[in-house]
Design a protein around this motif. Structure first.
Motif, PDB file in Angstrom:
ATOM      1  N   ALA A 182     -26.405  13.373   4.729  1.00 61.32           N
ATOM      2  CA  ALA A 182     -25.154  12.659   4.480  1.00 61.32           C
ATOM      3  C   ALA A 182     -24.629  12.984   3.081  1.00 61.32           C
ATOM      4  CB  ALA A 182     -25.357  11.147   4.643  1.00 61.32           C
ATOM      5  N   ARG A 183     -25.533  13.003   2.080  1.00 61.18           N
ATOM      6  CA  ARG A 183     -25.109  13.357   0.713  1.00 61.18           C
ATOM      7  C   ARG A 183     -24.582  14.791   0.693  1.00 61.18           C
ATOM      8  NH1 ARG A 183     -29.698  10.492  -0.743  1.00 61.18           N
ATOM      9  NH2 ARG A 183     -30.944  12.385  -0.904  1.00 61.18           N
ATOM     10  N   GLU A 184     -25.266  15.682   1.399  1.00 61.71           N
ATOM     11  CA  GLU A 184     -24.830  17.081   1.450  1.00 61.71           C
ATOM     12  C   GLU A 184     -23.442  17.188   2.096  1.00 61.71           C
ATOM     13  OE1 GLU A 184     -26.359  21.042   3.702  1.00 61.71           O
ATOM     14  OE2 GLU A 184     -27.900  19.826   2.726  1.00 61.71           O
ATOM     15  N   ARG A 185     -23.235  16.446   3.190  1.00 58.64           N
ATOM     16  CA  ARG A 185     -21.917  16.455   3.846  1.00 58.64           C
ATOM     17  C   ARG A 185     -20.848  15.894   2.914  1.00 58.64           C
ATOM     18  NH1 ARG A 185     -25.051  14.815   8.276  1.00 58.64           N
ATOM     19  NH2 ARG A 185     -24.464  12.643   7.982  1.00 58.64           N
ATOM     20  N   GLN A 186     -21.198  14.837   2.177  1.00 60.57           N
ATOM     21  CA  GLN A 186     -20.240  14.236   1.254  1.00 60.57           C
ATOM     22  C   GLN A 186     -19.889  15.225   0.141  1.00 60.57           C
ATOM     23  OE1 GLN A 186     -21.691  10.789  -0.794  1.00 60.57           O
ATOM     24  NE2 GLN A 186     -19.648  10.145  -1.465  1.00 60.57           N
ATOM     25  N   LEU A 187     -20.900  15.888  -0.414  1.00 62.65           N
ATOM     26  CA  LEU A 187     -20.647  16.871  -1.460  1.00 62.65           C
ATOM     27  C   LEU A 187     -19.809  18.032  -0.924  1.00 62.65           C
ATOM     28  CD1 LEU A 187     -24.108  16.958  -3.275  1.00 62.65           C
ATOM     29  CD2 LEU A 187     -21.960  15.966  -4.124  1.00 62.65           C
ATOM     30  N   GLN A 188     -20.106  18.453   0.300  1.00 64.65           N
ATOM     31  CA  GLN A 188     -19.345  19.534   0.932  1.00 64.65           C
ATOM     32  C   GLN A 188     -17.891  19.116   1.106  1.00 64.65           C
ATOM     33  OE1 GLN A 188     -20.487  22.568   1.641  1.00 64.65           O
ATOM     34  NE2 GLN A 188     -18.519  23.234   2.425  1.00 64.65           N
ATOM     35  N   ALA A 189     -17.681  17.878   1.567  1.00 66.30           N
ATOM     36  CA  ALA A 189     -16.319  17.376   1.756  1.00 66.30           C
ATOM     37  C   ALA A 189     -15.587  17.309   0.421  1.00 66.30           C
ATOM     38  CB  ALA A 189     -16.348  16.002   2.419  1.00 66.30           C
ATOM     39  N   GLN A 190     -16.295  16.844  -0.619  1.00 62.27           N
ATOM     40  CA  GLN A 190     -15.680  16.784  -1.946  1.00 62.27           C
ATOM     41  C   GLN A 190     -15.320  18.188  -2.433  1.00 62.27           C
ATOM     42  OE1 GLN A 190     -18.587  14.695  -4.287  1.00 62.27           O
ATOM     43  NE2 GLN A 190     -17.788  12.659  -3.727  1.00 62.27           N
ATOM     44  N   ALA A 191     -16.240  19.131  -2.211  1.00 60.82           N
ATOM     45  CA  ALA A 191     -15.978  20.510  -2.638  1.00 60.82           C
ATOM     46  C   ALA A 191     -14.786  21.081  -1.879  1.00 60.82           C
ATOM     47  CB  ALA A 191     -17.219  21.374  -2.426  1.00 60.82           C
ATOM     48  N   GLU A 192     -14.725  20.812  -0.583  1.00 62.43           N
ATOM     49  CA  GLU A 192     -13.600  21.306   0.221  1.00 62.43           C
ATOM     50  C   GLU A 192     -12.283  20.668  -0.231  1.00 62.43           C
ATOM     51  OE1 GLU A 192     -14.646  20.662   4.311  1.00 62.43           O
ATOM     52  OE2 GLU A 192     -16.207  22.204   4.261  1.00 62.43           O
ATOM     53  N   ALA A 193     -12.315  19.373  -0.540  1.00 70.84           N
ATOM     54  CA  ALA A 193     -11.109  18.685  -1.014  1.00 70.84           C
ATOM     55  C   ALA A 193     -10.672  19.268  -2.353  1.00 70.84           C
ATOM     56  CB  ALA A 193     -11.367  17.183  -1.135  1.00 70.84           C
ATOM     57  N   GLN A 194     -11.639  19.512  -3.227  1.00 66.46           N
ATOM     58  CA  GLN A 194     -11.333  20.110  -4.530  1.00 66.46           C
ATOM     59  C   GLN A 194     -10.739  21.506  -4.334  1.00 66.46           C
ATOM     60  OE1 GLN A 194     -11.568  18.644  -7.473  1.00 66.46           O
ATOM     61  NE2 GLN A 194     -10.914  20.445  -8.634  1.00 66.46           N
TER      62      GLN A 194
END
Length: 130
Positions: free
Chosen positions: A91-103
């Motif tokens: 879940a943390r990895e998915r959240q970080l991935q989503a944040q990276a994609e948003a950035q």
């Protein structure tokens, strides 16, 4: 009188022999009773000992079952805990991935706006030059 005394003595000796024989029989019967009593005591002690051994084995078996149950429960708990940690990490990895994609999307958008502004300025210069 002598014959009467001899008969009485003979009767007395016969009675004495009968009493001695009876005493021997009573002693033998008493010894048999004592031996039988000891045998019964030993039998009762053996049965009691066997019963205690069976109960001890039963308790040992139950104790082993409980130990196995506790070990199994502990292993299941550890497995559930590891699964929960793995899911949390995912879940943390998915959240970080989503944040990276948003950035990355924001950067792309800003870059796109900059490119559009740059094109617009280039076109405007061309128009001015023409």
């Amino acid at each position: 009188e002598l014959e009467a005394a001899q008969r009485e003595l003979t009767l007395f000796r016969e009675r004495e022999n009968e009493l001695k024989t009876e005493a021997k029989h009573l002693r033998a019967a008493s010894e048999q009773a004592v031996l039988a009593g000891r045998a019964r005591e030993e039998e009762v002690e053996d049965r009691w000992r066997k019963k205690m051994e069976q109960e001890q084995q039963s308790l040992t078996g139950k104790e082993e079952m409980l130990k196995r149950s506790v070990i199994e429960e502990r292993e299941q708990w550890k497995a559930r805990e590891a699964e929960a940690r793995r899911e949390a990490a995912e879940a943390r990895e998915r959240q970080l991935q989503a944040q990276a994609e948003a950035q990355a999307a924001r950067v792309d958008k800003e870059a796109g706006q900059s490119q559009a502004s740059a094109r617009e300025r280039a076109l405007q210069r061309e128009v001015e030059e023409a």
